[in-house]
Design a protein around this motif. Structure first.
Motif, PDB file in Angstrom:
ATOM      1  N   LYS A 156     -81.280 -39.424 -18.457  1.00  0.00           N
ATOM      2  CA  LYS A 156     -80.677 -38.577 -17.573  1.00  0.00           C
ATOM      3  C   LYS A 156     -81.781 -37.561 -17.399  1.00  0.00           C
ATOM      4  O   LYS A 156     -82.846 -37.531 -18.081  1.00  0.00           O
ATOM      5  CB  LYS A 156     -79.479 -37.868 -18.233  1.00  0.00           C
ATOM      6  N   ASN A 161     -82.079 -36.500 -22.888  1.00  0.00           N
ATOM      7  CA  ASN A 161     -80.762 -36.664 -22.531  1.00  0.00           C
ATOM      8  C   ASN A 161     -80.604 -38.193 -22.011  1.00  0.00           C
ATOM      9  O   ASN A 161     -81.146 -38.721 -21.319  1.00  0.00           O
ATOM     10  CB  ASN A 161     -80.594 -35.854 -21.421  1.00  0.00           C
ATOM     11  N   ASP A 163     -77.178 -40.977 -21.388  1.00  0.00           N
ATOM     12  CA  ASP A 163     -75.844 -41.395 -21.136  1.00  0.00           C
ATOM     13  C   ASP A 163     -75.774 -42.599 -21.932  1.00  0.00           C
ATOM     14  O   ASP A 163     -76.281 -43.804 -21.446  1.00  0.00           O
ATOM     15  CB  ASP A 163     -75.306 -41.502 -19.671  1.00  0.00           C
ATOM     16  N   LYS A 173     -65.558 -45.071 -18.716  1.00  0.00           N
ATOM     17  CA  LYS A 173     -66.629 -44.307 -18.178  1.00  0.00           C
ATOM     18  C   LYS A 173     -66.621 -44.851 -16.476  1.00  0.00           C
ATOM     19  O   LYS A 173     -67.072 -44.016 -15.679  1.00  0.00           O
ATOM     20  CB  LYS A 173     -68.269 -44.489 -18.662  1.00  0.00           C
TER      21      LYS A 173
END
Length: 298
Positions: A156, A161, A163, A173
């Motif tokens: 991300k 970061n 996911d 999701k």
């Protein structure tokens, strides 16, 4: 707890491109005294070392495209034809990034005629029977690979970061199963890879159809119960749908030879430290290597 070893498969193309474009827009290509641009390498090192620090693998392997022409271009002339050639400042950094990986004593994997995605898919499917596998990438297409012991970590914005998708959170999701990602892309196409799907069917409609019918095959089998408009679209763009489905599927039987022993992560960072200083003229390799050293000693 598990006694499985943990294999990190890195999408080298994703890390290098992301690293390059994060700084290229400023015009800062970090050219050294030899005239070699290094901005993509700088970003690659940021992402590569962060992934190792974050996921703590026992084994690491890095996958690459081997040229722009693959079997998908033979299936569909327009495949990725909308993409410009890589910027001239990026071109020399491809081989140098692979040299960085080699200096880390990590194997580079790529097979002519296939994309890095296909090599990643092949390795993941081979290795997950005995190992835990995590794939680090920026490519949502990889989500189709999620399986027992295969996690996909999508990078991300910002460093560090991710996911992370796995079998237990995937449906929550995405509202689909991993295999349905192929049919989703088949229906809606992919503008970045330049394949068509069914004209007039976007992500929202494609999701709705797959939630109802599960697969394209089921959808086509019940075509007479669809709206007249949807029937017409599926008939008119039947060929585009069939080819888009093939293009969307990651090929997981690439003819590659790979030994897991070669991917064992080494805490000996002597080679990479020397390479970064002597060859690439990065004067502070500790910005990347110190955290890996701390991992090894702490």
């Amino acid at each position: 707890m598990t006694d499985r070893s943990h294999v990190l498969i890195v999408d080298g193309m994703a890390l290098l491109f992301r690293g390059f474009f994060a700084t290229a827009f400023t015009g800062n290509f970090m050219v050294n005294s030899k005239g070699v641009p290094r901005n993509g390498l700088f970003g690659f090192l940021n992402y590569f070392t962060n992934a190792i620090e974050t996921f703590q693998p026992t084994h690491v392997v890095c996958c690459w495209d081997m040229g722009s022409q693959t079997f998908r271009n033979e299936l569909y002339d327009g495949y990725k034809s909308n993409r410009d050639a890589p910027p001239e400042e990026l071109v020399p950094q491809f081989d140098l990034a692979k040299d960085i990986v080699t200096a880390f004593q990590v194997p580079n994997v790529g097979v002519t005629g296939f994309e890095a995605d296909d090599c990643i898919g092949t390795l993941a499917k081979q290795l997950h029977k005995e190992h835990q596998v995590t794939v680090v990438t920026g490519d949502q297409d990889m989500l189709q690979l999620v399986d027992h012991h295969i996690n996909i970590a999508i990078m991300k914005k910002g460093q560090g970061n991710y996911d992370v998708f796995h079998v237990d959170n995937f449906y929550e999701k995405k509202g689909l199963t991993p295999k349905q990602i192929i049919d989703l892309k088949g229906l809606m196409g992919d503008s970045s890879d330049n394949y068509p799907g069914v004209k007039g069917v976007g992500e929202k409609t494609a999701l709705k159809l797959l939630m109802q019918y599960e697969t394209i095959d089921n959808l086509l089998a019940d075509k007479e119960n669809l709206t007249k408009g949807m029937q017409k679209k599926l008939e008119q763009y039947a060929e585009d749908l069939a080819i888009s489905r093939k293009l969307a599927a990651i090929h997981t039987e690439v003819p590659l030879t790979f030994s897991i022993e070669t991917a064992l992560w080494s805490d000996d960072l002597t080679n990479i430290r020397s390479y970064l200083i002597d060859e690439l003229e990065f004067q502070n390799p500790g910005r990347w290597l110190d955290k890996l050293w701390e991992r090894a000693t702490g």
